[in-house]
Design an enzyme around this catalytic site. Structure first.
Site, PDB file in Angstrom:
ATOM      1  N   GLY A  22       0.945  -1.153   0.447  1.00  0.00           N
ATOM      2  CA  GLY A  22       0.218   0.217   0.026  1.00  0.00           C
ATOM      3  C   GLY A  22       0.865   0.704   0.163  1.00  0.00           C
ATOM      4  N   LEU A  23       1.898   0.908   1.174  1.00  0.00           N
ATOM      5  CA  LEU A  23       2.712   1.878   1.233  1.00  0.00           C
ATOM      6  C   LEU A  23       3.496   2.793  -0.222  1.00  0.00           C
ATOM      7  CD1 LEU A  23       3.202   3.162   4.733  1.00  0.00           C
ATOM      8  CD2 LEU A  23       2.045   4.242   3.140  1.00  0.00           C
ATOM      9  N   ASP A  42       9.906  -6.364  -3.937  1.00  0.00           N
ATOM     10  CA  ASP A  42       9.084  -6.684  -3.290  1.00  0.00           C
ATOM     11  C   ASP A  42       9.045  -8.753  -3.388  1.00  0.00           C
ATOM     12  OD1 ASP A  42       6.340  -8.476  -2.006  1.00  0.00           O
ATOM     13  OD2 ASP A  42       6.280  -5.625  -1.497  1.00  0.00           O
ATOM     14  N   ALA A  44       6.328  -9.319  -3.991  1.00  0.00           N
ATOM     15  CA  ALA A  44       4.770 -10.081  -4.572  1.00  0.00           C
ATOM     16  C   ALA A  44       4.910  -9.612  -6.128  1.00  0.00           C
ATOM     17  CB  ALA A  44       3.458  -8.561  -3.734  1.00  0.00           C
ATOM     18  N   ASP A  60      12.768 -12.117  -1.578  1.00  0.00           N
ATOM     19  CA  ASP A  60      12.227 -12.060  -0.329  1.00  0.00           C
ATOM     20  C   ASP A  60      13.438 -12.074   0.502  1.00  0.00           C
ATOM     21  OD1 ASP A  60      11.571 -13.405   1.654  1.00  0.00           O
ATOM     22  OD2 ASP A  60      11.202 -15.758   0.928  1.00  0.00           O
ATOM     23  N   VAL A  83       5.697  -8.057   6.648  1.00  0.00           N
ATOM     24  CA  VAL A  83       4.658  -8.711   6.874  1.00  0.00           C
ATOM     25  C   VAL A  83       4.163  -7.497   8.307  1.00  0.00           C
ATOM     26  CG1 VAL A  83       2.866  -9.557   8.789  1.00  0.00           C
ATOM     27  CG2 VAL A  83       4.911 -11.139   7.529  1.00  0.00           C
ATOM     28  N   SER A  84       3.044  -6.978   7.272  1.00  0.00           N
ATOM     29  CA  SER A  84       1.974  -5.102   7.744  1.00  0.00           C
ATOM     30  C   SER A  84       1.326  -5.534   9.318  1.00  0.00           C
ATOM     31  CB  SER A  84       1.849  -4.724   6.803  1.00  0.00           C
ATOM     32  OG  SER A  84       1.144  -4.658   6.502  1.00  0.00           O
ATOM     33  N   TYR A 145       4.128  -8.724  15.621  1.00  0.00           N
ATOM     34  CA  TYR A 145       4.427  -8.020  14.888  1.00  0.00           C
ATOM     35  C   TYR A 145       5.380  -6.845  15.543  1.00  0.00           C
ATOM     36  CZ  TYR A 145       3.913  -3.779  11.545  1.00  0.00           C
ATOM     37  OH  TYR A 145       3.495  -2.559  11.313  1.00  0.00           O
ATOM     38  N   SER A 174      -1.188   5.519  11.305  1.00  0.00           N
ATOM     39  CA  SER A 174      -1.887   4.602  10.260  1.00  0.00           C
ATOM     40  C   SER A 174      -2.284   5.416   9.392  1.00  0.00           C
ATOM     41  CB  SER A 174      -3.245   4.474  11.181  1.00  0.00           C
ATOM     42  OG  SER A 174      -2.767   4.438  11.919  1.00  0.00           O
TER      43      SER A 174
HETATM   44  P1  NAI Z   1       1.460  -3.942   3.524  1.00  0.00           P
HETATM   45  O1  NAI Z   1       1.306  -5.134   3.734  1.00  0.00           O
HETATM   46  O2  NAI Z   1       0.699  -2.906   1.788  1.00  0.00           O
HETATM   47  O3  NAI Z   1       3.698  -3.844   2.035  1.00  0.00           O
HETATM   48  C1  NAI Z   1       3.537  -4.876   2.883  1.00  0.00           C
HETATM   49  C2  NAI Z   1       4.916  -5.528   2.154  1.00  0.00           C
HETATM   50  O4  NAI Z   1       6.375  -6.135   1.735  1.00  0.00           O
HETATM   51  C3  NAI Z   1       3.992  -5.732   0.869  1.00  0.00           C
HETATM   52  O5  NAI Z   1       4.153  -5.501  -0.604  1.00  0.00           O
HETATM   53  C4  NAI Z   1       4.715  -7.618   0.545  1.00  0.00           C
HETATM   54  O6  NAI Z   1       4.247  -8.023  -0.242  1.00  0.00           O
HETATM   55  C5  NAI Z   1       6.070  -7.455   1.071  1.00  0.00           C
HETATM   56  N1  NAI Z   1       6.793  -8.683   2.031  1.00  0.00           N
HETATM   57  C6  NAI Z   1       5.885  -9.225   2.767  1.00  0.00           C
HETATM   58  N2  NAI Z   1       6.753 -10.067   2.990  1.00  0.00           N
HETATM   59  C7  NAI Z   1       8.333  -9.683   2.345  1.00  0.00           C
HETATM   60  C8  NAI Z   1       8.839 -10.970   2.335  1.00  0.00           C
HETATM   61  N3  NAI Z   1       9.613 -12.146   2.438  1.00  0.00           N
HETATM   62  N4  NAI Z   1      10.327 -10.421   1.477  1.00  0.00           N
HETATM   63  C9  NAI Z   1      10.064  -9.461   0.450  1.00  0.00           C
HETATM   64  N5  NAI Z   1       8.848  -8.225   0.758  1.00  0.00           N
HETATM   65  C10 NAI Z   1       8.012  -8.950   1.602  1.00  0.00           C
HETATM   66  O7  NAI Z   1       2.356  -3.169   4.447  1.00  0.00           O
HETATM   67  P2  NAI Z   1       2.397  -0.968   4.173  1.00  0.00           P
HETATM   68  O8  NAI Z   1       0.406  -0.526   4.855  1.00  0.00           O
HETATM   69  O9  NAI Z   1       2.499  -0.719   3.054  1.00  0.00           O
HETATM   70  O10 NAI Z   1       3.188  -0.898   4.709  1.00  0.00           O
HETATM   71  C11 NAI Z   1       4.267  -0.844   4.834  1.00  0.00           C
HETATM   72  C12 NAI Z   1       5.344  -0.701   5.473  1.00  0.00           C
HETATM   73  O11 NAI Z   1       5.008   0.266   6.897  1.00  0.00           O
HETATM   74  C13 NAI Z   1       5.318  -2.133   6.241  1.00  0.00           C
HETATM   75  O12 NAI Z   1       6.710  -2.980   6.845  1.00  0.00           O
HETATM   76  C14 NAI Z   1       4.678  -2.027   7.926  1.00  0.00           C
HETATM   77  O13 NAI Z   1       4.407  -3.029   8.860  1.00  0.00           O
HETATM   78  C15 NAI Z   1       4.899   0.059   8.332  1.00  0.00           C
HETATM   79  N6  NAI Z   1       4.006   0.578   9.101  1.00  0.00           N
HETATM   80  C16 NAI Z   1       2.733   0.589   7.439  1.00  0.00           C
HETATM   81  C17 NAI Z   1       1.972   1.714   8.517  1.00  0.00           C
HETATM   82  C18 NAI Z   1       0.643   1.788   7.844  1.00  0.00           C
HETATM   83  O14 NAI Z   1      -0.123   2.810   8.354  1.00  0.00           O
HETATM   84  N7  NAI Z   1       0.368   1.590   6.505  1.00  0.00           N
HETATM   85  C19 NAI Z   1       2.014   1.455  10.426  1.00  0.00           C
HETATM   86  C20 NAI Z   1       2.839   0.911  10.628  1.00  0.00           C
HETATM   87  C21 NAI Z   1       3.514   0.624  10.089  1.00  0.00           C
HETATM   88  C1  15L Z   2       1.069  -0.612  11.281  1.00  0.00           C
HETATM   89  O1  15L Z   2       1.485  -0.994  11.709  1.00  0.00           O
HETATM   90  C2  15L Z   2       0.209  -1.965  10.460  1.00  0.00           C
HETATM   91  O2  15L Z   2       1.100  -1.979   9.238  1.00  0.00           O
HETATM   92  C3  15L Z   2      -0.941  -1.130   9.218  1.00  0.00           C
HETATM   93  O3  15L Z   2      -1.960  -1.309   8.696  1.00  0.00           O
HETATM   94  C4  15L Z   2      -2.103  -0.956  10.494  1.00  0.00           C
HETATM   95  O4  15L Z   2      -2.930  -1.534  11.097  1.00  0.00           O
HETATM   96  C5  15L Z   2      -1.566   0.442  11.185  1.00  0.00           C
HETATM   97  O5  15L Z   2      -0.573   0.373  12.014  1.00  0.00           O
HETATM   98  C6  15L Z   2      -2.401   1.177  12.679  1.00  0.00           C
HETATM   99  O6  15L Z   2      -1.983   0.764  13.296  1.00  0.00           O
HETATM  100  O7  15L Z   2      -3.552   1.776  11.996  1.00  0.00           O
END
Ligand code: NAI
Ligand code: 15L
Length: 274
Positions: A22-23, A42, A44, A60, A83-84, A145, A174
């Site tokens: 997503g981000l 990624d 994916a 990976d 993993v998010s 997580y 968030s």
């Molecule tokens: P997301 O789940 O949409 O993106 C994470 C990406 O990591 C996915 O595309 C997934 O395929 C990839 N991934 C998972 N396992 C993997 C592996 N073994 N090897 C390579 N890639 C792998 O999450 P989002 O929302 O884009 O968040 C991005 C980062 O920011 C994450 O690390 C998340 O923990 C962190 N984060 C995001 C928040 C949010 O509000 N969106 C809040 C707090 C932290």
């Molecule tokens: C996170 O760490 C997650 O990656 C995101 O999907 C949201 O759940 C966010 O925190 C949150 O706390 O809203």
């Protein structure tokens, strides 16, 4: 839109992990001014490189050798992959715990001097919503997580103390187009403010290991960024503009973790299996 009228001089090559997420999809566009070449990775599927300013590499994070190849030739790493959300420990282990070790060890071997680590508010999720925290407050992870992000922050600290690799660990609240519930009125981080924070994290000199809470200029917040003041992060958006639509949702019950804990529903996830 960039957050400064003129972006600072671009890096030669930046690596963004989690580029299919997503981000990651948002940052794929917004990081363009900051790198001559943006390496996107990624596990994916990702859209193919659209011009010579992009490199798209599947990797990976749990594969040490693959991560070492991925990191070769980059100037800085924005580590957003993994993993998010809350998942069984074994899933979190490979992607987040082994993954963050592989990233730092590859950074050391290839001379990368700066990492931006996408940490999370779930490092401190079991604190109550009436508490105000700063970067030195005790951590209270709310999930496997959250534990993995806490470990990632410790990894960052160790690699700075031992090898001088600097990190900005962003405890993202968030980050979505809009706050999705009442809790996110406090934790919301707009994409524009995230972009500004990443710019500051990339270009501020001498960050050592800095922990910063990633939140917009929301009215009622739980986090104090005084120990990250040197970044000069000045969020411009506020969740207030969404208050009416968010408060049209039913109020969670008084005993709902979404109303009690900073980490919200993550505090009630699991157990997994038996
Ligand atoms: P997301 O789940 O949409 O993106 C994470 C990406 O990591 C996915 O595309 C997934 O395929 C990839 N991934 C998972 N396992 C993997 C592996 N073994 N090897 C390579 N890639 C792998 O999450 P989002 O929302 O884009 O968040 C991005 C980062 O920011 C994450 O690390 C998340 O923990 C962190 N984060 C995001 C928040 C949010 O509000 N969106 C809040 C707090 C932290
Ligand atoms: C996170 O760490 C997650 O990656 C995101 O999907 C949201 O759940 C966010 O925190 C949150 O706390 O809203």
């Amino acid at each position: 839109m960039t957050t400064t009228p003129t972006a600072p001089a671009p890096f030669n090559r930046l690596l963004l992990t989690g580029a299919a997420g997503g981000l990651g999809k948002v940052l794929r566009e917004r990081l363009r001014p900051y790198a001559k070449v943006l390496r996107l990775s990624d596990i994916a599927d990702m859209a193919p490189a659209k011009d010579p300013h992009e490199e798209v590499l599947a990797c990976d994070l749990s594969d040490k050798q693959a991560v070492h190849q991925l990191v070769e030739g980059v100037d800085a790493i924005l580590h957003f992959g993994g993993v998010s959300v809350e998942r069984p420990f074994e899933e979190v282990l490979g992607a987040n715990i082994c993954g963050v070790f592989h990233i730092y060890e590859a950074a050391r071997r290839h001379g990368v001097k700066r990492v931006i680590f996408a940490s999370s508010n779930h490092v401190i999720g079991f604190h109550k919503q009436d508490e105000t925290l700063d970067a030195r407050s005790p951590r209270r992870p709310d999930s496997y997580y959250g534990l993995s992000k806490s470990y990632g922050e410790d990894m960052a600290s160790f690699y700075f103390d031992r090898y001088g690799i600097e990190t900005v660990s962003i405890r993202i609240g968030s980050s979505f187009p809009e706050p999705q519930n009442r809790r996110m009125m406090s934790t919301w981080l707009s994409f524009d403010d995230l972009t500004q924070l990443l710019e500051r994290a990339l270009y501020t000199p001498n960050v050592g290991h800095t922990v910063v809470y990633g939140m917009s200029d929301n009215l009622k917040v739980w986090w104090d960024n005084r120990f990250a003041a040197h970044l000069g992060f000045a969020p411009r958006d506020s969740s207030e503009v969404f208050r009416k639509q968010v408060e049209a949702q039913p109020m969670p019950a008084a005993d709902d973790p979404a109303r009690i804990y900073q980490g919200g529903a993550f505090c009630a996830a699991g157990p997994f299996g038996n």
